[in-house]
Design a protein around this motif. Sequence first.
Motif, PDB file in Angstrom:
ATOM      1  N   ILE A 371       0.974  -1.225   0.155  1.00 35.18           N
ATOM      2  CA  ILE A 371       0.144   0.024  -0.102  1.00 35.18           C
ATOM      3  C   ILE A 371       1.116   1.251   0.059  1.00 35.18           C
ATOM      4  CG2 ILE A 371      -1.670   1.397   1.314  1.00 35.18           C
ATOM      5  CD1 ILE A 371      -2.742  -1.226   2.357  1.00 35.18           C
ATOM      6  N   GLY A 372       0.755   2.122  -0.850  1.00 34.07           N
ATOM      7  CA  GLY A 372       1.406   3.467  -0.961  1.00 34.07           C
ATOM      8  C   GLY A 372       0.384   4.581  -1.143  1.00 34.07           C
ATOM      9  N   ARG A 373       0.972   5.796  -0.660  1.00 35.13           N
ATOM     10  CA  ARG A 373       0.352   6.883  -0.512  1.00 35.13           C
ATOM     11  C   ARG A 373       0.704   8.151  -1.402  1.00 35.13           C
ATOM     12  NH1 ARG A 373       2.248  11.110   3.651  1.00 35.13           N
ATOM     13  NH2 ARG A 373       0.794  12.805   3.267  1.00 35.13           N
ATOM     14  N   ILE A 374       0.059   9.064  -1.785  1.00 38.53           N
ATOM     15  CA  ILE A 374       0.121  10.049  -2.597  1.00 38.53           C
ATOM     16  C   ILE A 374      -0.534  11.161  -1.972  1.00 38.53           C
ATOM     17  CG2 ILE A 374      -0.067  11.458  -4.726  1.00 38.53           C
ATOM     18  CD1 ILE A 374       0.252   8.954  -6.185  1.00 38.53           C
ATOM     19  N   SER A 375      -0.212  12.169  -1.452  1.00 35.65           N
ATOM     20  CA  SER A 375      -0.476  13.392  -0.653  1.00 35.65           C
ATOM     21  C   SER A 375      -1.540  14.154  -1.967  1.00 35.65           C
ATOM     22  CB  SER A 375       0.244  14.109   0.006  1.00 35.65           C
ATOM     23  OG  SER A 375      -0.473  15.315   0.626  1.00 35.65           O
ATOM     24  N   ARG A 376      -2.577  14.716  -1.736  1.00 34.50           N
ATOM     25  CA  ARG A 376      -3.404  15.457  -2.375  1.00 34.50           C
ATOM     26  C   ARG A 376      -3.279  17.005  -1.881  1.00 34.50           C
ATOM     27  NH1 ARG A 376      -9.480  14.351  -2.716  1.00 34.50           N
ATOM     28  NH2 ARG A 376      -8.780  12.432  -3.152  1.00 34.50           N
ATOM     29  N   ARG A 377      -2.546  17.888  -2.644  1.00 38.80           N
ATOM     30  CA  ARG A 377      -2.319  19.204  -1.995  1.00 38.80           C
ATOM     31  C   ARG A 377      -2.966  20.212  -3.031  1.00 38.80           C
ATOM     32  NH1 ARG A 377       1.619  19.328   1.794  1.00 38.80           N
ATOM     33  NH2 ARG A 377       2.894  17.321   1.871  1.00 38.80           N
ATOM     34  N   LEU A 378      -3.218  21.481  -2.287  1.00 37.11           N
ATOM     35  CA  LEU A 378      -3.894  22.559  -2.911  1.00 37.11           C
ATOM     36  C   LEU A 378      -2.827  22.962  -4.143  1.00 37.11           C
ATOM     37  CD1 LEU A 378      -6.129  24.527  -3.175  1.00 37.11           C
ATOM     38  CD2 LEU A 378      -4.515  25.967  -1.616  1.00 37.11           C
ATOM     39  N   ASP A 379      -3.243  23.288  -5.203  1.00 38.28           N
ATOM     40  CA  ASP A 379      -2.544  23.792  -6.435  1.00 38.28           C
ATOM     41  C   ASP A 379      -2.402  25.341  -6.161  1.00 38.28           C
ATOM     42  OD1 ASP A 379      -1.186  24.405  -8.676  1.00 38.28           O
ATOM     43  OD2 ASP A 379      -2.901  24.057 -10.096  1.00 38.28           O
ATOM     44  N   THR A 380      -1.304  25.664  -5.802  1.00 33.93           N
ATOM     45  CA  THR A 380      -0.760  27.233  -5.386  1.00 33.93           C
ATOM     46  C   THR A 380      -0.014  27.800  -6.321  1.00 33.93           C
ATOM     47  OG1 THR A 380       1.132  26.410  -4.116  1.00 33.93           O
ATOM     48  CG2 THR A 380      -0.831  26.422  -2.986  1.00 33.93           C
ATOM     49  N   SER A 381       0.124  27.266  -7.617  1.00 32.91           N
ATOM     50  CA  SER A 381       0.964  27.739  -8.561  1.00 32.91           C
ATOM     51  C   SER A 381       0.522  29.222  -8.929  1.00 32.91           C
ATOM     52  CB  SER A 381       0.998  26.888  -9.733  1.00 32.91           C
ATOM     53  OG  SER A 381      -0.148  26.607 -10.416  1.00 32.91           O
ATOM     54  N   GLY A 382      -0.848  29.659  -9.029  1.00 32.80           N
ATOM     55  CA  GLY A 382      -1.263  30.483  -9.389  1.00 32.80           C
ATOM     56  C   GLY A 382      -1.603  31.662  -8.348  1.00 32.80           C
ATOM     57  N   LEU A 383      -1.368  31.470  -6.992  1.00 36.33           N
ATOM     58  CA  LEU A 383      -1.592  32.090  -5.727  1.00 36.33           C
ATOM     59  C   LEU A 383      -0.427  32.951  -5.284  1.00 36.33           C
ATOM     60  CD1 LEU A 383      -3.929  29.628  -4.106  1.00 36.33           C
ATOM     61  CD2 LEU A 383      -4.591  31.430  -5.641  1.00 36.33           C
ATOM     62  N   GLU A 384      -0.485  34.034  -4.934  1.00 31.71           N
ATOM     63  CA  GLU A 384       0.402  34.949  -4.017  1.00 31.71           C
ATOM     64  C   GLU A 384       0.564  34.645  -2.750  1.00 31.71           C
ATOM     65  OE1 GLU A 384       0.344  38.863  -5.505  1.00 31.71           O
ATOM     66  OE2 GLU A 384       0.743  38.287  -7.790  1.00 31.71           O
TER      67      GLU A 384
END
Length: 776
Positions: A371-384
Amino acid sequence: MEQNAPGGQHPHRDLRRWTPSPVSDNEPFEQYAFQPIPNPYNPGAEYFLQAGLPQGRDQVPLDDFPKTASSTLQPVQDPRKQPETKKRVQWSFWTWEIANCLLLLISLFAILATLYPHDGQPLPQWPFSITINALLSIYTVIMKTSMLLILTSGVGQLQWSWFLHPRSLKDVVRYHEAAEGPLGSLSWLCRYHIRQPLTALAAVIIIAAVAVDPFVQQLVKPVDCKQLEDGGPPASMPRTNYLSYDRDAFPSDVLATIASGYYTPQNLSDFTCGTGNCTFGTEYRSLAYCSICEDVSDSVRIEENCMIYHNKKLEPGSCHKSDIPREAAISEWNLTTTLAAAPSPLSLNFHRKIDTNNFTVVTPKQNIFGIGRISRRLDTSGLENTVSYIGLGNDLGVIFAKSDVSLTPYDPNNQGDRAGCDNAATNNTWWCRQYGAAKCSLQPCVRSYTANVDGGRLTETLIGQSDTNMTWGYGESAATEGLVRLQNFLGVVDTQCINDAERQGLVAAGYKIDDKVRWLPYNLTFNPRIDTPVDAAFPQSLLAHECLFTIDAEFNNDIWTFVLNQFIVGIVQRQYPDNEIRPSYSGPTQLLSLFDSSHVNEATIRDAMNRLADAITLWIRTHGYASHSQRAVGEEYHYAICVKVNWNWVALPAVLTGLTMTFFLLMVISTYRQRLPIWKKSPLTLLFHGPGGTSWIDPNLVAPASKPATEIDLATDRGTQDFADRITVQVSRDEYESPGLRQVEPRSVRMRKPRGVWPSKSSTRHEDNNGVYSGI
């Protein structure tokens, strides 16, 4: 009145009006004919009048009566000369039956009035320990008694309609028995069926009335029920709208809660229910964790390479044991199982290498489950000015890979073939294919519940939840407010909870509210850690009214960092001991339990992830921020014995009541139309109006009237009874005569009268034009 008519004929004696015939002791007995004349009381009907002698010779001749004014008999006018008058239904003769009709209705409505207010309520506590069944029994007795009195009287009256035509005299007995009970009614129905419809109807009602008692008793059924407990604190259930998290001190009890719930589903214990019987019928919502899994075995890529030791050398060969020559031995093999786009270590390689010189296993361990895990994160590429580690949830990859066990259908655990894999319709399982993969997710959500506590045991029902894969809203500004970044708060709003003012505020803020979508991602613009009053204005009112749910985003990261990575993420390996009949496996205890010696499948993985989500939810509900974790309120009950009314059973008593009243009305109308006298069931009718008429009555033995102006109408049951009350009879047992009923002198001395006085000293007797005797 003349004693002898011209020609020696005696005057007619009307069977309806009592007129004693003059007779002489010296006059011989003769036979006289019957002459029909019109009935003076019912124009159009006829009665048979007999001119003849009395049946016995012991009567005193009327010639011996003194010719005084008080005893002179007025001449009887020919009734055929009487003018016909229009008569109405004589309801006064049916007073007792009408009263019983009213009593019948009252008893039926009393049953309904007694049961209706107590339906679903505890058994009533009445004085003297009277039970509801006792009252129903009383009502039933009154109902059946009134019903049978009406039917008996009606059947007795209908017998005279039956004898408008020539009938057997025994039918008098049959009618009497039909009016007395169900056996007589059944006998009458079997003999005559519906030849007399009204009598048949009455017979059916009498027979059906036998079932009234059990039907009424079936109306009431005692059942266990719960009654609201008055006073005391209400029942409560933990819930929260906001989970606050201090990263510097991760709670140590989270791991214990998750470990307990992973192996065995945990019930919520932090609830209050003083009586042990409570209900939370109104939906309550709480911040929670949710899981969802799907089978993605179709995305798995399989590569197989087998080397067979044959003729003292390794050669490429089939990986299926059935294709391997008997003298050959499997030397080496390599199996690669990969889940597309899966995180490491879900691309697993399973291999075995044998030293061909001494045939020892070079690689004794292989990966077989992970069993492996990938964290789902907020896409902050367009935010300041935005933190880059805002976690929205976590995705999991689960893979069960092929091993040497998959080369044969042999089950090493049970030392036999793998069960259930010989059917093509059911063998598409991880156990039969010996490989499989699933993709799961764990992230915050909102759950809706109802609950019930019965005998101290909680049963909580999940009735809905927000979308597990939904992206929550986050703080819209990177600026700090009280040293707290608003973007660290994830938020979602329940649109079924908000009021009109809050709905307008959300629309003004640019949110599109769709009535078909309940959960709305919301970007917080205020710090939820600051206590919010109940009357706060928008947008703080969303949290004050328990419509906004929010969680610190750091919790999504730290629960994996400090708990779940060590608990659920890892690899199970296959070991090869010297005796390979029973292989062994190594890995984290939780994964070994889930792997279940290669019996893992998508269903067991889904259940395990749901147990994990439930365990985290249990901890969140009991550790929410105090100011925004108002407990759900329920109602406390206590057990009681309640009345359950089965209204279907009232049909028979109600129908019989209606039929009885209908029968009575039709019987009265029939009597009126046939212009029959109202004799009912009195046996006196046969004595006064039978073949013998009134000739057997000795006027000297008739007691005087109790009232001077009493009128006697022998055409009615009341008149015959009043007249019979003044006649005394006795069974004669003279050895020279056959036993019979004889008229005798009244026992009371004061009722005796001098011979020749008719019938009292102060009374006069005369016959009016209607044939009614007064002064008797």
